[in-house]
Design a protein around this motif. Structure first.
Motif, PDB file in Angstrom:
ATOM      1  N   GLU A 132      33.038  36.733  33.954  1.00 49.94           N
ATOM      2  CA  GLU A 132      32.157  35.735  33.361  1.00 49.94           C
ATOM      3  C   GLU A 132      32.710  34.319  33.463  1.00 49.94           C
ATOM      4  N   THR A 133      34.007  34.187  33.628  1.00 47.85           N
ATOM      5  CA  THR A 133      34.605  32.846  33.683  1.00 47.85           C
ATOM      6  C   THR A 133      35.290  32.580  35.022  1.00 47.85           C
ATOM      7  N   GLY A 134      34.762  33.149  36.090  1.00 47.81           N
ATOM      8  CA  GLY A 134      35.267  32.861  37.425  1.00 47.81           C
ATOM      9  C   GLY A 134      36.653  33.391  37.704  1.00 47.81           C
ATOM     10  N   GLU A 135      36.939  34.599  37.198  1.00 43.69           N
ATOM     11  CA  GLU A 135      38.275  35.182  37.420  1.00 43.69           C
ATOM     12  C   GLU A 135      38.650  35.230  38.893  1.00 43.69           C
ATOM     13  N   GLU A 136      37.652  35.434  39.765  1.00 46.80           N
ATOM     14  CA  GLU A 136      37.944  35.563  41.196  1.00 46.80           C
ATOM     15  C   GLU A 136      38.512  34.276  41.787  1.00 46.80           C
ATOM     16  N   GLU A 137      38.343  33.156  41.117  1.00 45.75           N
ATOM     17  CA  GLU A 137      38.797  31.873  41.648  1.00 45.75           C
ATOM     18  C   GLU A 137      40.306  31.671  41.492  1.00 45.75           C
ATOM     19  N   THR A 138      40.875  32.130  40.376  1.00 44.78           N
ATOM     20  CA  THR A 138      42.248  31.739  40.048  1.00 44.78           C
ATOM     21  C   THR A 138      43.083  32.826  39.379  1.00 44.78           C
ATOM     22  N   TYR A 139      42.512  33.973  39.065  1.00 43.41           N
ATOM     23  CA  TYR A 139      43.224  34.919  38.196  1.00 43.41           C
ATOM     24  C   TYR A 139      44.534  35.404  38.801  1.00 43.41           C
ATOM     25  N   PHE A 140      44.568  35.707  40.079  1.00 42.13           N
ATOM     26  CA  PHE A 140      45.778  36.297  40.641  1.00 42.13           C
ATOM     27  C   PHE A 140      46.925  35.298  40.660  1.00 42.13           C
TER      28      PHE A 140
ATOM     29  N   VAL B  16      47.428  38.584  48.433  1.00 42.97           N
ATOM     30  CA  VAL B  16      46.218  38.357  47.646  1.00 42.97           C
ATOM     31  C   VAL B  16      46.229  36.954  47.038  1.00 42.97           C
ATOM     32  N   ALA B  17      47.390  36.478  46.612  1.00 43.87           N
ATOM     33  CA  ALA B  17      47.479  35.120  46.082  1.00 43.87           C
ATOM     34  C   ALA B  17      47.164  34.091  47.171  1.00 43.87           C
TER      35      ALA B  17
ATOM     36  N   ASN C  57      41.668  43.961  43.053  1.00 46.50           N
ATOM     37  CA  ASN C  57      42.199  42.606  42.978  1.00 46.50           C
ATOM     38  C   ASN C  57      41.412  41.613  43.822  1.00 46.50           C
ATOM     39  N   VAL C  58      40.839  42.066  44.925  1.00 44.17           N
ATOM     40  CA  VAL C  58      40.107  41.143  45.801  1.00 44.17           C
ATOM     41  C   VAL C  58      38.611  41.156  45.529  1.00 44.17           C
TER      42      VAL C  58
END
Length: 220
Positions: free
Chosen positions: A112-120, A179-180, A106-107
């Protein structure tokens, strides 16, 4: 395993499609699901065609499903790798190995679309507002997650299964909150560098907290 990808025309316009997905996930993460209209997604993505979301994805629900699956596939693949590695240790497997396998995917999320920025934060909002859609799209008990729970129960024995399950739930909710918070702080900072959350001991602290919740002795 996640549900099959929506039947919308996934081969259409890779770059534009990704821009729409990134913009939509950010809006959903920051404002919630119901509060965001598809015209706003189009504008945030810098597109002129008001029907772009419908053209590329179909409906709003189809877009939500695709965004969910994008990140869930990444998390599941990495979690499976870590659970596999823990199982190869046999009797030497530890509770820490299992907590690592739940937290790290999760961290360490990259997409490809910047999941690490906002996914959680996005999935938290989907769970809160569209629980049925979330469950239909991303079954909560994937193969790697089921294996995680089975191993936790075994390592916590003789703690009763009902209490072990309670610990798993509480640890998961703690991880979700932490994590959020981490994701939001890194997203607001320059170059994803935050005075607290970028430190290695902050990540260690999340793992420590989850392990402590699982391991704490039951009250008589």
């Amino acid at each position: 395993m996640t549900a099959p990808r929506p039947s919308s025309p996934a081969t259409r316009g890779g770059a534009t499609r990704n821009e729409l997905k990134r913009a939509a996930r950010r809006l959903f993460a920051e404002r919630g699901i119901a509060a965001v209209g598809m015209r706003e997604v189009v504008e945030a993505a810098g597109q002129r065609n008001a029907a772009a979301v419908h053209y590329y994805f179909g409906s709003k629900d189809d877009l939500l499903r695709e965004l969910l699956i994008d990140g869930a596939d990444l998390i599941e693949a990495r979690r499976k790798e870590l659970i596999d590695a823990a199982e190869r240790k046999g009797a030497a497997m530890t509770l820490r190995d299992l907590v690592d396998a739940i937290v790290l995917p999760n961290v360490e999320l990259r997409g490809e679309t910047g999941e690490e920025e906002t996914y959680f934060r996005f999935i938290v909002n989907v769970q809160n507002e569209r629980r049925e859609l979330f469950r239909d799209t991303v079954p909560e008990h994937s193969d790697s997650y089921r294996r995680y729970v089975e191993h936790v129960r075994r390592l916590l024995a003789p703690l009763p299964v009902v209490l072990a399950n309670q610990r798993v739930l509480f640890a998961g909710l703690a991880m979700q909150t932490l994590v959020a918070a981490r994701e939001a702080a890194l997203d607001r900072s320059d170059n994803r560098d935050h005075h607290f959350w970028s430190r290695p001991d902050a990540l260690t602290g999340i793992i420590d907290a989850m392990e402590a919740i699982l391991r704490n002795p039951a009250t008589a």
